[in-house]
Design an enzyme around this catalytic site. Sequence first.
Site, mmCIF file in Angstrom:
data_model
loop_
_atom_site.group_PDB
_atom_site.id
_atom_site.type_symbol
_atom_site.label_atom_id
_atom_site.label_comp_id
_atom_site.label_asym_id
_atom_site.label_seq_id
_atom_site.Cartn_x
_atom_site.Cartn_y
_atom_site.Cartn_z
ATOM 1 C CE1 TYR A 34 40.765 40.094 52.646
ATOM 2 C CE2 TYR A 34 39.645 38.922 54.415
ATOM 3 C CZ TYR A 34 39.609 39.595 53.215
ATOM 4 O OH TYR A 34 38.393 39.792 52.579
ATOM 5 C CE LYS B 68 38.429 43.847 52.211
ATOM 6 N NZ LYS B 68 38.687 44.064 50.745
ATOM 7 C CB SER C 236 35.706 40.945 55.179
ATOM 8 O OG SER C 236 35.626 39.658 55.749
HETATM 9 P P1 NAD Z 1 38.148 37.687 43.785
HETATM 10 O O1 NAD Z 1 39.571 37.361 44.039
HETATM 11 O O2 NAD Z 1 37.334 36.702 43.041
HETATM 12 O O3 NAD Z 1 38.010 39.092 43.048
HETATM 13 C C1 NAD Z 1 38.921 40.147 43.257
HETATM 14 C C2 NAD Z 1 39.330 40.667 41.892
HETATM 15 O O4 NAD Z 1 40.270 41.726 42.087
HETATM 16 C C3 NAD Z 1 40.004 39.606 41.021
HETATM 17 O O5 NAD Z 1 39.401 39.561 39.760
HETATM 18 C C4 NAD Z 1 41.459 40.083 40.936
HETATM 19 O O6 NAD Z 1 42.066 39.744 39.711
HETATM 20 C C5 NAD Z 1 41.308 41.575 41.133
HETATM 21 N N1 NAD Z 1 42.519 42.211 41.635
HETATM 22 C C6 NAD Z 1 43.322 41.793 42.639
HETATM 23 N N2 NAD Z 1 44.353 42.641 42.799
HETATM 24 C C7 NAD Z 1 44.190 43.633 41.879
HETATM 25 C C8 NAD Z 1 44.932 44.795 41.544
HETATM 26 N N3 NAD Z 1 46.055 45.121 42.194
HETATM 27 N N4 NAD Z 1 44.471 45.571 40.539
HETATM 28 C C9 NAD Z 1 43.345 45.265 39.868
HETATM 29 N N5 NAD Z 1 42.605 44.169 40.145
HETATM 30 C C10 NAD Z 1 43.028 43.358 41.142
HETATM 31 O O7 NAD Z 1 37.473 37.995 45.209
HETATM 32 P P2 NAD Z 1 35.967 38.177 45.580
HETATM 33 O O8 NAD Z 1 35.541 37.002 46.371
HETATM 34 O O9 NAD Z 1 35.183 38.584 44.411
HETATM 35 O O10 NAD Z 1 36.106 39.376 46.615
HETATM 36 C C11 NAD Z 1 35.927 40.729 46.213
HETATM 37 C C12 NAD Z 1 36.145 41.630 47.395
HETATM 38 O O11 NAD Z 1 35.264 41.252 48.447
HETATM 39 C C13 NAD Z 1 37.552 41.582 47.992
HETATM 40 O O12 NAD Z 1 37.957 42.900 48.299
HETATM 41 C C14 NAD Z 1 37.397 40.764 49.249
HETATM 42 O O13 NAD Z 1 38.321 41.159 50.254
HETATM 43 C C15 NAD Z 1 35.983 41.090 49.659
HETATM 44 N N6 NAD Z 1 35.358 40.013 50.411
HETATM 45 C C16 NAD Z 1 35.244 38.775 49.869
HETATM 46 C C17 NAD Z 1 34.672 37.737 50.601
HETATM 47 C C18 NAD Z 1 34.585 36.351 50.037
HETATM 48 O O14 NAD Z 1 34.443 35.405 50.803
HETATM 49 N N7 NAD Z 1 34.603 36.142 48.739
HETATM 50 C C19 NAD Z 1 34.194 37.987 51.891
HETATM 51 C C20 NAD Z 1 34.302 39.275 52.412
HETATM 52 C C21 NAD Z 1 34.890 40.291 51.657
HETATM 53 C C1 UD1 Z 2 36.991 32.896 55.906
HETATM 54 C C2 UD1 Z 2 38.118 33.831 56.276
HETATM 55 C C3 UD1 Z 2 37.564 35.223 56.476
HETATM 56 C C4 UD1 Z 2 36.760 35.682 55.261
HETATM 57 C C5 UD1 Z 2 35.651 34.668 55.031
HETATM 58 C C6 UD1 Z 2 34.796 35.084 53.857
HETATM 59 C C7 UD1 Z 2 39.698 32.433 57.513
HETATM 60 C C8 UD1 Z 2 40.307 32.128 58.839
HETATM 61 N N1 UD1 Z 2 38.747 33.372 57.496
HETATM 62 O O1 UD1 Z 2 36.123 32.839 56.988
HETATM 63 O O2 UD1 Z 2 38.620 36.116 56.682
HETATM 64 O O3 UD1 Z 2 36.187 36.952 55.477
HETATM 65 O O4 UD1 Z 2 36.267 33.398 54.799
HETATM 66 O O5 UD1 Z 2 34.465 34.076 53.023
HETATM 67 O O6 UD1 Z 2 40.078 31.873 56.510
HETATM 68 N N2 UD1 Z 2 35.813 24.722 57.066
HETATM 69 C C9 UD1 Z 2 36.051 23.378 57.161
HETATM 70 N N3 UD1 Z 2 36.802 22.782 56.183
HETATM 71 C C10 UD1 Z 2 37.321 23.477 55.130
HETATM 72 C C11 UD1 Z 2 37.070 24.870 55.045
HETATM 73 C C12 UD1 Z 2 36.321 25.467 56.040
HETATM 74 O O7 UD1 Z 2 35.612 22.714 58.095
HETATM 75 O O8 UD1 Z 2 38.018 22.882 54.282
HETATM 76 C C13 UD1 Z 2 34.990 25.365 58.096
HETATM 77 C C14 UD1 Z 2 35.723 26.449 58.852
HETATM 78 O O9 UD1 Z 2 36.349 25.924 59.985
HETATM 79 C C15 UD1 Z 2 34.569 27.394 59.195
HETATM 80 C C16 UD1 Z 2 33.554 27.192 58.069
HETATM 81 O O10 UD1 Z 2 33.903 25.962 57.450
HETATM 82 O O11 UD1 Z 2 33.974 26.970 60.387
HETATM 83 C C17 UD1 Z 2 33.605 28.301 57.036
HETATM 84 O O12 UD1 Z 2 34.951 28.440 56.638
HETATM 85 P P1 UD1 Z 2 35.380 29.423 55.462
HETATM 86 O O13 UD1 Z 2 34.578 29.135 54.251
HETATM 87 O O14 UD1 Z 2 36.858 29.345 55.352
HETATM 88 O O15 UD1 Z 2 34.922 30.853 55.990
HETATM 89 P P2 UD1 Z 2 35.295 31.606 57.356
HETATM 90 O O16 UD1 Z 2 36.113 30.785 58.239
HETATM 91 O O17 UD1 Z 2 34.030 32.121 57.924
#
Ligand code: NAD
Ligand code: UD1
Length: 352
Positions: A162, A166, A138
């Site tokens: 978190y 990562k 991330s």
């Molecule tokens: P998500 O929660 O939708 O998907 C994660 C999946 O992992 C879920 O289906 C959950 O049930 C499964 N899981 C959790 N713990 C587990 C375990 N112990 N064993 C087996 N399965 C397990 O999240 P996502 O948005 O799809 O994110 C996927 C990955 O991407 C994560 O590692 C997250 O940290 C990373 N990531 C997500 C975002 C985001 O904003 N969505 C941003 C940056 C990185």
């Molecule tokens: C968040 C996570 C980050 C993760 C990323 C991926 C935090 C502090 N950081 O980042 O670890 O990797 O998501 O998706 O949670 N906002 C509002 N109102 C809301 C929600 C968000 O104004 O109800 C604003 C936030 O202040 C930010 C922007 O929208 O400026 C995006 O927020 P968000 O979707 O939570 O993502 P990140 O903050 O970038």
Amino acid sequence: MSEPTEPNHNQATNATVLVTGAAGYIGSHTCIELMANGFDVIGVDNFDNSEPVVLDRIAELAGRPIQFAELDIRDTEALRKVVSKHSPSAVIHFAGLKAVGESVSHPQKYWSVNVGGTLSLLDAISTSDVSMFVFSSSCTVYGDPAAVPVTETTPVAPISPYGRTKLAAEQAIIDHLSTRDCGGLLLRYFNPVGAHASGRIGEDPVGVPNNLMPFAMQVAVGRRDALSIFGDDYDTADGTCIRDYIHVVDLAQGHVAALKAETDIDSCEIVNLGTGRGSSVLEVVNAASEAVGKPIAHQIVARRDGDAAVIFADTTKAESLLSWSADRTMVDMCRDHWSWQSLNPDGYRTAD
Ligand code: NAD
Ligand code: UD1
């Protein structure tokens, strides 16, 4: 704009990919893109943050069932059996916990799943023929960067448990892969939003959404009264924070590109996956209102602790190493997220 890939059964690669977290938001979209590109997928998930019905929807969209095992990635023996049975040549490791606030209140859980789970997976594949390991990292590892766009050499400074888990998982993967003949790609995602164009799969947060787009769309669908915008006094054009939002299907296709680039990668590489374009919170709210066809109620409130003012990706390395770039626009992201939310107002919980 490239469409979500249609199923093409002529594109058989004979390669099997182990996908952890296959039922989750990014995992489910990636399974469809992998299957459409001829990969066989063996998915694993414990449904901690997802619903089994996702598997039916993946099959529906991919045109064939997905192979799947329900397990916790910390169960190394269960994982080892899956690896032994399916002999994957690549792993994409999505499974993990991702709520920043919860990681502050329950750090042990985050270290156990995000780092312990990754160690368990590395152990389970240690004697296998896996030759490519792709990890969901991330942009949160960069914290509040001193300069933008951020490149892969921008100093890391995660500010939450978190983010630290990562980064620790990245380092464990680098050390492990250095001992064996297996490439690694540590993909640092920026802000994934949107959904499959069909509206059949999408992001389904449990409880109150932490992230901007899901919250805005739940306001639009009537589940919440108004969006709180966290601060309008940042040093940006309209005073709200700037992020690099990326369509989840572009992100999913980035994983296919990562596997196709495999032959060119024999070490462990860190790669940013974003669009390289920043959008402010107000720009997102306005684009979402356009997609929905009515204003999304919002109010300005105090800044959220830990928010960076501006962060967006330098995408040069993704373009050169993976021959991939994200081409979907904010209009596409909002339209597709709204399709998903309006067709599934309560997410998967009311799904067939
Ligand atoms: P998500 O929660 O939708 O998907 C994660 C999946 O992992 C879920 O289906 C959950 O049930 C499964 N899981 C959790 N713990 C587990 C375990 N112990 N064993 C087996 N399965 C397990 O999240 P996502 O948005 O799809 O994110 C996927 C990955 O991407 C994560 O590692 C997250 O940290 C990373 N990531 C997500 C975002 C985001 O904003 N969505 C941003 C940056 C990185
Ligand atoms: C968040 C996570 C980050 C993760 C990323 C991926 C935090 C502090 N950081 O980042 O670890 O990797 O998501 O998706 O949670 N906002 C509002 N109102 C809301 C929600 C968000 O104004 O109800 C604003 C936030 O202040 C930010 C922007 O929208 O400026 C995006 O927020 P968000 O979707 O939570 O993502 P990140 O903050 O970038």
